[in-house]
Design a protein around this motif. Structure first.
Motif, PDB file in Angstrom:
ATOM      1  N   MET A 164      16.992-118.347 -78.093  1.00 43.54           N
ATOM      2  CA  MET A 164      17.818-117.237 -78.542  1.00 43.54           C
ATOM      3  C   MET A 164      17.918-117.150 -80.060  1.00 43.54           C
ATOM      4  SD  MET A 164      18.428-115.945 -75.662  1.00 43.54           S
ATOM      5  CE  MET A 164      19.519-114.635 -76.151  1.00 43.54           C
ATOM      6  N   HIS A 165      17.663-118.253 -80.750  1.00 39.86           N
ATOM      7  CA  HIS A 165      17.723-118.230 -82.212  1.00 39.86           C
ATOM      8  C   HIS A 165      16.688-117.273 -82.808  1.00 39.86           C
ATOM      9  CE1 HIS A 165      20.549-120.802 -84.348  1.00 39.86           C
ATOM     10  NE2 HIS A 165      20.584-121.572 -83.272  1.00 39.86           N
ATOM     11  N   ARG A 166      15.602-117.066 -82.108  1.00 34.26           N
ATOM     12  CA  ARG A 166      14.576-116.150 -82.611  1.00 34.26           C
ATOM     13  C   ARG A 166      15.078-114.718 -82.693  1.00 34.26           C
ATOM     14  NH1 ARG A 166       9.428-118.381 -82.563  1.00 34.26           N
ATOM     15  NH2 ARG A 166       9.264-120.399 -81.519  1.00 34.26           N
ATOM     16  N   PHE A 167      16.127-114.427 -81.942  1.00 33.06           N
ATOM     17  CA  PHE A 167      16.689-113.078 -81.933  1.00 33.06           C
ATOM     18  C   PHE A 167      18.033-113.026 -82.649  1.00 33.06           C
ATOM     19  CE2 PHE A 167      14.122-113.721 -78.113  1.00 33.06           C
ATOM     20  CZ  PHE A 167      13.161-112.740 -78.320  1.00 33.06           C
ATOM     21  N   GLY A 168      18.290-114.013 -83.490  1.00 33.53           N
ATOM     22  CA  GLY A 168      19.529-114.035 -84.260  1.00 33.53           C
ATOM     23  C   GLY A 168      20.751-114.342 -83.426  1.00 33.53           C
ATOM     24  N   LEU A 169      20.552-114.969 -82.257  1.00 29.12           N
ATOM     25  CA  LEU A 169      21.651-115.264 -81.350  1.00 29.12           C
ATOM     26  C   LEU A 169      21.704-116.752 -81.063  1.00 29.12           C
ATOM     27  CD1 LEU A 169      21.035-112.354 -78.818  1.00 29.12           C
ATOM     28  CD2 LEU A 169      22.854-112.443 -80.530  1.00 29.12           C
ATOM     29  N   HIS A 170      22.785-117.160 -80.394  1.00 27.37           N
ATOM     30  CA  HIS A 170      22.913-118.524 -79.917  1.00 27.37           C
ATOM     31  C   HIS A 170      22.724-118.564 -78.416  1.00 27.37           C
ATOM     32  CE1 HIS A 170      23.816-120.332 -83.662  1.00 27.37           C
ATOM     33  NE2 HIS A 170      24.973-119.741 -83.834  1.00 27.37           N
ATOM     34  N   GLY A 171      22.678-119.782 -77.871  1.00 23.65           N
ATOM     35  CA  GLY A 171      22.426-119.949 -76.447  1.00 23.65           C
ATOM     36  C   GLY A 171      23.439-119.269 -75.555  1.00 23.65           C
ATOM     37  N   GLN A 172      24.691-119.107 -76.056  1.00 22.83           N
ATOM     38  CA  GLN A 172      25.723-118.473 -75.231  1.00 22.83           C
ATOM     39  C   GLN A 172      25.352-117.058 -74.814  1.00 22.83           C
ATOM     40  OE1 GLN A 172      26.291-120.015 -78.203  1.00 22.83           O
ATOM     41  NE2 GLN A 172      28.387-120.771 -78.354  1.00 22.83           N
ATOM     42  N   ALA A 173      24.454-116.407 -75.583  1.00 20.47           N
ATOM     43  CA  ALA A 173      24.139-114.994 -75.325  1.00 20.47           C
ATOM     44  C   ALA A 173      23.303-114.791 -74.073  1.00 20.47           C
ATOM     45  CB  ALA A 173      23.405-114.400 -76.529  1.00 20.47           C
ATOM     46  N   ILE A 174      22.686-115.840 -73.558  1.00 23.68           N
ATOM     47  CA  ILE A 174      21.786-115.650 -72.418  1.00 23.68           C
ATOM     48  C   ILE A 174      22.556-115.265 -71.151  1.00 23.68           C
ATOM     49  CG2 ILE A 174      21.776-118.059 -71.646  1.00 23.68           C
ATOM     50  CD1 ILE A 174      18.778-117.664 -71.037  1.00 23.68           C
ATOM     51  N   ILE A 175      23.789-115.751 -71.012  1.00 21.54           N
ATOM     52  CA  ILE A 175      24.563-115.466 -69.797  1.00 21.54           C
ATOM     53  C   ILE A 175      24.844-113.972 -69.655  1.00 21.54           C
ATOM     54  CG2 ILE A 175      26.743-115.863 -68.603  1.00 21.54           C
ATOM     55  CD1 ILE A 175      24.939-118.221 -68.458  1.00 21.54           C
ATOM     56  N   PRO A 176      25.486-113.326 -70.642  1.00 21.33           N
ATOM     57  CA  PRO A 176      25.741-111.888 -70.470  1.00 21.33           C
ATOM     58  C   PRO A 176      24.467-111.060 -70.389  1.00 21.33           C
ATOM     59  CG  PRO A 176      26.342-112.606 -72.689  1.00 21.33           C
ATOM     60  CD  PRO A 176      26.100-113.835 -71.888  1.00 21.33           C
ATOM     61  N   MET A 177      23.394-111.479 -71.075  1.00 19.40           N
ATOM     62  CA  MET A 177      22.157-110.698 -71.037  1.00 19.40           C
ATOM     63  C   MET A 177      21.528-110.724 -69.650  1.00 19.40           C
ATOM     64  SD  MET A 177      20.337-111.238 -74.730  1.00 19.40           S
ATOM     65  CE  MET A 177      19.108-110.019 -74.280  1.00 19.40           C
ATOM     66  N   VAL A 178      21.500-111.887 -69.028  1.00 16.00           N
ATOM     67  CA  VAL A 178      20.913-111.985 -67.689  1.00 16.00           C
ATOM     68  C   VAL A 178      21.782-111.245 -66.671  1.00 16.00           C
ATOM     69  CG1 VAL A 178      20.349-113.582 -65.813  1.00 16.00           C
ATOM     70  CG2 VAL A 178      19.657-114.106 -68.154  1.00 16.00           C
ATOM     71  N   LEU A 179      23.108-111.410 -66.775  1.00 15.49           N
ATOM     72  CA  LEU A 179      23.985-110.767 -65.822  1.00 15.49           C
ATOM     73  C   LEU A 179      24.127-109.276 -66.074  1.00 15.49           C
ATOM     74  CD1 LEU A 179      26.502-113.658 -65.475  1.00 15.49           C
ATOM     75  CD2 LEU A 179      25.085-112.738 -63.667  1.00 15.49           C
ATOM     76  N   GLY A 180      23.609-108.803 -67.217  1.00 18.32           N
ATOM     77  CA  GLY A 180      23.534-107.372 -67.455  1.00 18.32           C
ATOM     78  C   GLY A 180      22.614-106.690 -66.465  1.00 18.32           C
ATOM     79  N   LEU A 181      21.715-107.462 -65.827  1.00 28.26           N
ATOM     80  CA  LEU A 181      20.869-106.904 -64.774  1.00 28.26           C
ATOM     81  C   LEU A 181      21.695-106.468 -63.573  1.00 28.26           C
ATOM     82  CD1 LEU A 181      17.988-109.520 -64.973  1.00 28.26           C
ATOM     83  CD2 LEU A 181      17.802-107.108 -65.591  1.00 28.26           C
ATOM     84  N   GLY A 182      22.872-107.083 -63.389  1.00 27.95           N
ATOM     85  CA  GLY A 182      23.758-106.650 -62.317  1.00 27.95           C
ATOM     86  C   GLY A 182      24.578-105.449 -62.744  1.00 27.95           C
ATOM     87  N   CYS A 183      25.272-105.584 -63.892  1.00 22.92           N
ATOM     88  CA  CYS A 183      26.085-104.484 -64.425  1.00 22.92           C
ATOM     89  C   CYS A 183      26.326-104.752 -65.895  1.00 22.92           C
ATOM     90  CB  CYS A 183      27.408-104.381 -63.660  1.00 22.92           C
ATOM     91  SG  CYS A 183      28.459-103.013 -64.238  1.00 22.92           S
ATOM     92  N   ASN A 184      26.120-103.734 -66.743  1.00 21.80           N
ATOM     93  CA  ASN A 184      26.310-103.899 -68.179  1.00 21.80           C
ATOM     94  C   ASN A 184      27.776-104.071 -68.564  1.00 21.80           C
ATOM     95  OD1 ASN A 184      23.631-101.660 -69.350  1.00 21.80           O
ATOM     96  ND2 ASN A 184      23.581-103.722 -68.515  1.00 21.80           N
ATOM     97  N   VAL A 185      28.699-103.558 -67.729  1.00 18.29           N
ATOM     98  CA  VAL A 185      30.126-103.598 -68.082  1.00 18.29           C
ATOM     99  C   VAL A 185      30.634-105.038 -68.219  1.00 18.29           C
ATOM    100  CG1 VAL A 185      32.453-103.013 -67.316  1.00 18.29           C
ATOM    101  CG2 VAL A 185      30.624-101.315 -67.166  1.00 18.29           C
ATOM    102  N   PRO A 186      30.499-105.889 -67.186  1.00 14.82           N
ATOM    103  CA  PRO A 186      30.964-107.267 -67.362  1.00 14.82           C
ATOM    104  C   PRO A 186      30.134-108.033 -68.378  1.00 14.82           C
ATOM    105  CG  PRO A 186      29.796-107.044 -65.286  1.00 14.82           C
ATOM    106  CD  PRO A 186      29.987-105.664 -65.819  1.00 14.82           C
ATOM    107  N   ALA A 187      28.866-107.649 -68.534  1.00 17.36           N
ATOM    108  CA  ALA A 187      28.024-108.325 -69.526  1.00 17.36           C
ATOM    109  C   ALA A 187      28.553-108.081 -70.933  1.00 17.36           C
ATOM    110  CB  ALA A 187      26.581-107.830 -69.393  1.00 17.36           C
ATOM    111  N   ILE A 188      28.957-106.834 -71.220  1.00 19.12           N
ATOM    112  CA  ILE A 188      29.537-106.528 -72.531  1.00 19.12           C
ATOM    113  C   ILE A 188      30.847-107.286 -72.714  1.00 19.12           C
ATOM    114  CG2 ILE A 188      30.540-104.720 -73.968  1.00 19.12           C
ATOM    115  CD1 ILE A 188      27.545-104.584 -73.882  1.00 19.12           C
TER     116      ILE A 188
END
Length: 623
Positions: free
Chosen positions: A362-386
């Motif tokens: 995730m560092h390659r995209f200016g993010l930390h590891g914590q960001a992977i959870i909401p991004m993956v779960l955005g496949l279910g619904c963007n609302v809880p991911a945001i």
């Protein structure tokens, strides 16, 4: 009385807060930040006691939003009493923050949590000795078992005291503190002088004097003042730990972490768990979505259509009902399922392990590891991911994550891809849309990491022990978050739905179709009525598909549109402006400016992608 709970991340602070307040919790945004504060009310001797759950931090002199917020609240003496919650298993590391809090001269008590885990590891803590050394009452608790939790408020309200312990800093630091305390006319405090040496404060004369002295200290010691202060505090923490903690000799065992924290098989396990969560959110959410939507169609929309109502009245009622159906039938099942699973993952301690494994990528995209959870779960619904991006460390990273998550194809977008492209064009064509979207997400992430202002801080992550989650606490935490969704997103969804309904009733949508024909028909190669379908997709993504069928007058869309037109429509509507629920949550989490930026950016991407595909299709046959 106002009580603040302060401590490191993963010390059980939120669990203690839930025990003390139950479900009567309010979520408020601290002015000038994107950090949320949880507050609740308890009662002692028939008097209300407000309890504030401060964000978990490691120190009071950090540069993150959470550290600045907590520091400001502590400096302004926003609390009558502070409850400092420490991890009994990792006491020495937790003492660093406690020693900083002591310097602020606020009445406080110490809560040593996780006593059960300390006992399992044969760690013994002399609470009386710790209280004698620091001058603060000490209480031993276990939040998971409920041990001594009921004693926290009575002890805080009757026995809290200002600590007597003072860190013995280097003699040059002590001399600098004495000098700075005489600088301002009214005389600065010891803690203000310590912060000024690190460039923190609001007194110009004090900061100017501190810069000069700090320069001399750094030249003398060949290290930053912050490192000098940290070294002295760590030494003091070590001394206290040595006096109050004893542990039976034994071999340290990593157990499951020898599997979970290594690249192999840790990454495979992480991928399996994330995929399982995604599938669970998708299938459970889809199951309840179908039940709720079908029930609404049969019991509400059907009778409503059969009723002889004035057309305007019918349109208003229909718009209201369709908004309720969209919120409760689409967002609610996914949001609630998401937060149930997220609470389980957090309470077990596995969330930190996921972030640890994903951090390098995730560092390659200016993010930390914590960001992977909401991004993956955005496949279910963007609302809880945001909603989940609030766990990401800095404002810069939350900004980037918000952009990328809104581009992730949620389940509603999957309905469009599957229902239009897969059925009428082909499976490989449907998969190619996913390929285009994820390619754009990667490119956008790289671009945003270069242009987004702010510093990318290193991730300091404590990996807590694995635990069995408490079902009651999982449900309580999920309810707190879902209540926030119902209070914030649903009203905006209802208002937007009624607004769109009125536009259609008064013929404004017909005007929009005429006005957008040069773009929709001329540039994208779509029929004019497609613009109305795209507009209704803003309310609810799969409504773009449903509206297209209604406007086409047939479920067999190939009778009125070519296969390439269907492909372009699906691609544009998938990338197009997020749904109203997502925009509402974006506004709530990131502010109006970011919500507008993301909406315009996705509109740009959608039309550019559609235009390119239409242009290519005029040169070579694609489908």
């Amino acid at each position: 009385m106002k009580i603040g709970l302060i401590g490191n991340p993963n010390v059980g602070k939120s669990l203690i807060f839930s025990h003390l307040t139950g479900i009567g919790v309010e979520v408020s945004n601290y002015p000038g930040t994107t950090v949320d504060i949880l507050s609740g009310v308890s009662c002692i001797n028939r008097l209300p006691v407000e309890i504030i759950d401060l964000p978990g931090i490691y120190s009071l002199d950090g540069e993150g939003d959470e550290e600045r917020l907590v520091r400001d609240m502590v400096l302004s003496h926003s609390f009558d009493v502070l409850v400092v919650i420490l991890d009994a298993v990792h006491l020495e590391r937790n003492l660093y923050l406690f020693l900083q809090v002591l310097e602020h001269r606020i009445p406080m008590i110490v809560v040593l949590n996780m006593a059960d885990e300390a006992e399992k590891q044969e760690i013994q803590i002399d609470t009386h000795a710790l209280s004698q050394i620091t001058g603060v009452p000490v209480l031993l608790t276990s939040a998971t078992l409920g041990k001594n939790i009921a004693e926290i408020i009575p002890v805080a309200t009757t026995r809290a005291s200002v600590g007597t312990y003072q860190v013995a800093y280097d003699r040059h630091i002590e001399a600098a503190i004495r000098t700075l305390m005489r600088v301002s006319d009214s005389g600065s405090s010891r803690v203000a002088s310590l912060l000024a040496l690190q460039g923190i404060g609001t007194d110009p004369s004090l900061l100017e004097a501190a810069r000069t002295i700090a320069g001399e200290l750094e030249e003398e010691h060949r290290m930053p003042v912050s490192s000098l202060l940290a070294g002295n505090r760590h030494h003091a923490a070590s001394e206290i730990h040595h006096h109050v903690v004893s542990k039976a000799p034994g071999k340290e065992m990593r157990g499951l972490d020898s599997w979970l924290l290594t690249p192999f098989p840790g990454v495979l396990i992480m991928a399996g768990i994330l995929l399982s969560m995604l599938l669970a959110v998708f299938f459970i959410g889809s199951f309840f979505e179908e039940l709720i939507v079908e029930a609404c169609d049969i019991w509400v929309l059907g009778p409503l259509a059969d009723a002889s109502l004035d057309p305007l009245v019918y349109e208003l009622i229909f718009s209201f009902v369709i908004a309720i159906q969209a919120g409760l039938g689409i967002a609610f099942p996914f949001v609630f399922t998401f937060y149930l699973l997220m609470s389980v993952v957090e309470d077990t301690g596995y969330m930190s392990r996921i972030a640890f494994l994903a951090d390098r990528i995730m560092h390659r995209f200016g993010l930390h590891g914590q960001a992977i959870i909401p991004m993956v779960l955005g496949l279910g619904c963007n609302v809880p991911a945001i909603m989940a991006i609030r766990q990401i460390g800095t404002k810069r990273e939350r900004h980037i994550a918000a952009f990328l998550i809104t581009m992730v194809p949620c389940s509603a977008r999957t309905v469009i891809i599957a229902g239009i492209v897969s059925v009428f064009v082909g499976l490989y064509a449907a998969l190619s849309i996913y390929l285009i979207i994820f390619s754009l997400i990667l490119l956008s992430g790289l671009f945003l990491s270069k242009i987004t202002p702010g510093t990318q801080l290193g991730m300091v992550l404590e990996v807590p022990p694995l635990r069995v989650p408490s079902p009651l606490m999982v449900l309580t935490r999920a309810w707190i978050h879902i209540r926030e969704f119902l209070v914030i997103a649903m009203p905006l969804l209802i208002v937007s739905s009624i607004f769109l309904g009125l536009l259609g009733f008064y013929g404004v949508l017909d005007v929009i179709e005429t006005a957008t024909a040069p773009v929709v028909q001329g540039i994208l190669g779509l029929p004019p009525f497609a613009s109305t379908a795209l507009l209704f997709g803003v309310l609810r993504k799969e409504m773009a598909f449903e509206t297209l069928v209604v406007l086409a007058g047939t479920a067999n869309l190939t009778e009125v549109m070519t296969r390439i037109q269907l492909y372009i429509f699906a691609l544009v509507s998938t990338l197009f402006i997020p749904c109203v629920s997502t925009i509402a949550v974006l506004y709530r989490e990131q502010g109006l400016k970011t919500a507008i930026q993301i909406s315009l950016y996705t509109v740009f991407l959608g039309f550019i992608a559609g235009t390119v595909v239409h242009w290519i299709s005029t040169l070579i046959p694609l489908f």
